[in-house]
Design an enzyme around this catalytic site. Sequence first.
Site, short mmCIF file in Angstrom:
data_model
loop_
_atom_site.label_atom_id
_atom_site.label_comp_id
_atom_site.label_asym_id
_atom_site.label_seq_id
_atom_site.Cartn_x
_atom_site.Cartn_y
_atom_site.Cartn_z
CB SER A 121 36.75 42.29 45.69
OG SER A 121 38.11 41.39 46.06
CE1 TYR A 172 39.22 46.75 44.46
CE2 TYR A 172 40.31 45.06 45.72
CZ TYR A 172 39.01 45.21 44.44
OH TYR A 172 38.49 44.01 43.46
CE LYS A 221 43.70 42.37 37.43
NZ LYS A 221 42.88 42.01 37.42
#
Length: 296
Positions: free
Chosen positions: A114, A141, A178
Site C-alpha cells: 500500500s 493498517y 467498502k
Amino acid sequence: MIIVTGAAGFIGSNLILKLNQHNFHHIVAVDKFDNPDKNSNLSKAKVLATIDRDSFIAWARDNAEAIEFIFHLGARTDTLEQNMDLLRELNTEYTKRVWELCTEEQIPLIYASSAATYGDGSLGFSDDKDLLPRLKPLNAYAQSKHEFDLWAITQENQPFYWSGLKFFNVYGPNEEHKGKMASMIHQAFIQIESTGKVRLFKSHHPDYAHGEQKRDFIHVDEVTDTLIKLMHHRKNPGIYNLGTGKARSFNEMVRQVFESLNKPVSIEYIDMPEHLKDAYQYFTEAEMTQLYPSIS
C-alpha cells in the site's frame, strides 16, 4: 489454477473479471465470503471454486501441483482499525504463510502492499528498497503492510518469482461495500447523487488550501491490466509502486465528477476529526521509474 485471495473485494473481483476476459476460468476465489453485498461482486465471475480464507493454506498445500499463480490481495484494509494484533495476524502473518507456501512449492506470487506505507511523504515516494527501512507509516493498517514489506526483502528463501505492489488510490466499480473506506471518487458520486454537494475535509496543513490535498488516483482497470502483465512476465522480483505518477487535488477530482453528472459544483469544507489529523496523508504521488521499465 490461478488463486485470487480477497476475491470478493474491490480489486480482487475486478481482477477475476479481467482474467475471465482473458479466457482464464480455472480460478479459485479465496475470501471470508461473510458479506452478501461484497459477495455480489462475483455474481458475474466464472470461478472454479471458492475457499474460505481460514482453510486456504491447508487446501493449497494439498493442491500445490495444480496452482500456477497466486494473487494475494486479501487484507484487513480499514485504515481506522486500531487493533494491531488483528492487523498483524491478517495482513502480516497470514501473508508470511502465503509466502512460505509459495517458496516451498515454487509458486509465483504477487501480493498487495500500500502507498499508505510512505507515511507523511516527507521521504518521497520512491520504491527503491533502500528507502523501505526509513519509512514511518501513520496508521496501524499501513504499519502492518510495511512490516511485511520489510520482512520480504530480507528473506533468503523466496518464491522463484514474486512482486509486492504498493497500490495508490485505486477507484472503479465494485467498491460499494467498502463504505467509508471506498475511494473519494466513489464517495463524491454518492454524495452528489444524494445531496447535490460534496463534503471535503478542511486542510490543517499550512502548505495546502482546503481541498488541495492531493492523491495519485488510478483506475482499477489499469491495476488489473498490470497484474496480468506481471503474471505473464515473471521477471525482476521486488516491491513496486502502482499509480499513475501524477497527483490530483480533491477539488479537481470532485469538479470532474460534478461535470460528468452535468451538475453544478457545490463543495463544503468540514473539520477533520481529531483522530485523523496526525494520520492523514496530504500528498501521494507514485514514482513510476521502476515498474514499467521492468516489464517492458
